[in-house]
Design an enzyme around this catalytic site. Structure first.
Site, PDB file in Angstrom:
ATOM      1  N   ASP A  46     -19.857  23.187  -7.881  1.00 36.28           N
ATOM      2  CA  ASP A  46     -18.541  23.813  -7.950  1.00 36.28           C
ATOM      3  C   ASP A  46     -18.227  24.427  -6.595  1.00 36.28           C
ATOM      4  O   ASP A  46     -18.147  25.652  -6.455  1.00 36.28           O
ATOM      5  CB  ASP A  46     -18.546  24.884  -9.052  1.00 36.28           C
ATOM      6  CG  ASP A  46     -17.185  25.503  -9.252  1.00 36.28           C
ATOM      7  OD1 ASP A  46     -17.118  26.623  -9.805  1.00 36.28           O
ATOM      8  OD2 ASP A  46     -16.177  24.882  -8.833  1.00 36.28           O
ATOM      9  N   HIS A 100     -15.076  22.618 -12.857  1.00 38.56           N
ATOM     10  CA  HIS A 100     -15.683  22.463 -11.544  1.00 38.56           C
ATOM     11  C   HIS A 100     -14.669  21.840 -10.599  1.00 38.56           C
ATOM     12  O   HIS A 100     -13.897  20.989 -10.988  1.00 38.56           O
ATOM     13  CB  HIS A 100     -16.920  21.562 -11.636  1.00 38.56           C
ATOM     14  CG  HIS A 100     -18.009  22.174 -12.437  1.00 38.56           C
ATOM     15  ND1 HIS A 100     -19.145  22.686 -11.860  1.00 38.56           N
ATOM     16  CD2 HIS A 100     -18.136  22.387 -13.763  1.00 38.56           C
ATOM     17  CE1 HIS A 100     -19.930  23.169 -12.817  1.00 38.56           C
ATOM     18  NE2 HIS A 100     -19.336  22.998 -13.965  1.00 38.56           N
ATOM     19  N   THR A 101     -14.724  22.258  -9.366  1.00 38.74           N
ATOM     20  CA  THR A 101     -13.812  21.702  -8.359  1.00 38.74           C
ATOM     21  C   THR A 101     -14.056  20.215  -8.189  1.00 38.74           C
ATOM     22  O   THR A 101     -15.180  19.790  -8.000  1.00 38.74           O
ATOM     23  CB  THR A 101     -14.058  22.373  -6.998  1.00 38.74           C
ATOM     24  OG1 THR A 101     -13.921  23.763  -7.156  1.00 38.74           O
ATOM     25  CG2 THR A 101     -13.077  21.870  -5.973  1.00 38.74           C
ATOM     26  N   GLN A 102     -13.011  19.446  -8.300  1.00 37.10           N
ATOM     27  CA  GLN A 102     -13.167  17.998  -8.134  1.00 37.10           C
ATOM     28  C   GLN A 102     -12.586  17.523  -6.806  1.00 37.10           C
ATOM     29  O   GLN A 102     -13.192  16.759  -6.111  1.00 37.10           O
ATOM     30  CB  GLN A 102     -12.496  17.268  -9.297  1.00 37.10           C
ATOM     31  CG  GLN A 102     -13.059  17.634 -10.653  1.00 37.10           C
ATOM     32  CD  GLN A 102     -14.447  17.044 -10.879  1.00 37.10           C
ATOM     33  OE1 GLN A 102     -14.740  15.961 -10.414  1.00 37.10           O
ATOM     34  NE2 GLN A 102     -15.280  17.763 -11.596  1.00 37.10           N
TER      35      GLN A 102
END
Lengths: 273, 250
Positions: B131, B27-29
């Site tokens: 995400d 997932h995009t952090q």
């Protein structure tokens, strides 16, 4: 012969003793109270003959507007004024303190106060308190050496600028200054740009609002224009007026306590003047 | 939107961040290479959208020729701020969308409003899965005489207006637009207004550079200018000798 160090009283500046205890409290889940800051737009601008300071008049406590028409331009000396953003108590008290120091200094030196004197007093105090005194100031004035405009940050750093903005509305106001500022403007142009910058803050920043205050400082003359513009008038008042006749509110219960039985009236002399 | 804090859900001790399954997080952090503000205004003949060409890598200006304004279809232009790789992914989605639409060959094609809606659905749904595509998009276009200008953010907030901005532009450019924009501006007035705002952004946004592109969308078509520099003024007397009145101070 060598005794343990004697506990001396702190010499001034911020006392960090309670910080460990606060950190421990927070770790144990106790929420520390947040202090309230005022959203603000304050600006200053140097023009041909002096300095113009501007401020909005909204004071907020969290999401509520607690004062719709407060005064953010503080008197420091007849020729020096200071706008304050940040925690209201801090700006008020720090400017008050330096104002009184300046007055004593004037008596001691028998001269008109200089802006750099106020600047040095403010920055020395704020630096000693390590940013805990949350006062962000725009200090302006005209003295023997000419017009001066400075910004003072809570940690004690200062800038000397031809135009400056501080507070939550500073970006909105700065965008007006950056697009319109010219060197050596005359008084009307300067007032026009300063009030446009404050209005940008009032209408684009939620922390700023209500009216525009101006202060124009020139050599030998200061004009404090309280509520120079009022661009947020109350636009609606019910034509029939507001009058709440008996019966509007339901009375659930009544209890009357005659106070005469509780209070004893004693004859006596009037207080000495 | 700094790159420092993990976006959400990162359990502070777990190495698995949000997912319970073993392995790396997918997932995009945080964003890595980012573009700053995009500005858009409607004018008499259409829509003008502008952005600089910088791709910052944290506090470095890593790439200075990033095109953040891209056409999609005949009627529409998308400008993006935020993570550049996510913008490239969005362009890939939009490309498929437009291709599909073209293949119908039915005499009609998607309007800017339709593309705005499509992008909103993508952004909102990805956000609900934790995400997100880390972008704020400005979509502008003209179709059948109707001028359209809208915004979609990384969490799926979407709206349309006569003048829009993303990122820092909201704080520095919108106040200028609110003051000086009016209905039916000419092309010259529109470009002047955008350049004024872009100059203020260059002065006051640390991620902005002095290399900008302006796109003009009209009923006739879309024209994205070559990158050019804005005129700046650093010559104030007060900057030259700021402490003239108090030697030794700063």
């Amino acid at each position: 012969m060598a005794e343990a160090a004697i506990a001396l009283p702190p010499k001034g500046g911020f006392n960090f003793d309670l910080c460990k205890r606060n950190a421990m409290l927070e770790k144990n889940g106790i929420a520390l109270p947040r202090f309230r800051k005022t959203g603000t737009t304050i600006v200053g601008l140097v023009f041909k003959d002096g300095v113009i300071l501007g401020a909005d008049t909204r004071a907020t406590e969290g999401e509520i507007v607690c004062d719709k028409n407060c005064e953010k331009i503080h008197y420091m000396a007849p020729n020096i004024y200071c706008c304050g953003a940040g925690t209201a108590a801090d700006t008020e008290n720090v400017t008050d303190m330096v104002r009184s120091q300046l007055e004593l200094h004037r008596y001691a030196t028998n001269r008109e106060s200089r802006v750099v004197t106020a600047l040095t007093m403010l920055k020395t105090h704020l630096f000693g308190y390590r940013g805990q005194v949350s006062a962000a100031l725009v200090l302006g004035g005209v003295d023997v050496t000419g017009p001066h405009l400075h910004t003072v940050y809570p940690h004690g750093s200062t800038d000397t600028l031809p135009f400056a903005t501080m507070g939550s509305g500073s970006l909105a106001a700065m965008s007006v200054f950056e697009s319109r500022y010219k060197e050596d403007m005359d008084k009307e142009e300067g007032m026009e740009i300063v009030s446009a910058a404050i209005c940008a803050g009032i209408f684009n920043d939620l922390g700023s609002g209500s009216n525009v205050d101006l202060c124009i400082l020139t050599k030998g003359k200061t004009e404090y224009l309280r509520n120079y513009q009022k661009p947020n008038p109350r636009s609606y008042i019910r034509s029939k007026g507001y009058d709440f006749a008996r019966g509007h509110t339901a009375i659930l219960s009544t209890r009357i306590t005659p106070l005469k039985d509780q209070v004893t009236i004693i004859e006596g002399d009037a207080m000495e003047e | 939107m700094t790159g420092k804090q993990p976006y959400v859900g990162q359990a502070l001790d777990s190495p698995h961040a949000f997912t319970l399954a073993p392995g790396p997080t997918k997932h995009t952090q945080y964003p890595y290479v980012t573009g700053t503000s995009v500005l858009g205004i409607k004018y008499k003949d259409g829509v003008l959208i502008a952005a600089d060409t910088a791709g910052s890598y944290g506090s470095t200006v890593r790439y200075k020729s990033v095109e953040r304004l891209k056409t999609c279809g005949k009627h529409c232009l998308i400008g993006a701020s935020g993570e550049i790789s996510d913008f490239q992914q969005i362009l890939s989605y939009v490309d498929k969308l437009i291709l599909n639409d073209y293949m119908w060959d039915d005499g009609n094609n998607l309007s800017p409003r339709d593309i705005h809606n499509y992008l909103t659905r993508i952004m909102y749904n990805k956000r609900n899965s934790f995400d997100p595509l880390w972008n704020t998009l400005v979509i502008g276009g003209v179709k059948n005489g109707e001028k359209y200008l809208g915004v979609v953010t990384m969490i799926g907030v979407h709206y349309e207006d006569n003048h829009v901005a993303s990122g820092f532009g909201n704080h520095l450019a919108r106040p200028i637009f609110r003051d000086e924009w009016h209905e039916n501006m000419t092309l010259e007035e529109g470009i002047q207004l955008l350049e004024k705002a872009l100059t203020v952004l260059f002065y006051r946004d640390r991620s902005a550079i002095n290399k900008v592109q302006v796109a003009n969308i009209t009923a006739e078509g879309i024209n994205i200018s070559e990158p050019y520099a804005l005129k700046t003024n650093w010559d104030y007397k007060a900057f030259k000798n700021p402490t003239a009145g108090a030697v030794g101070s700063w």
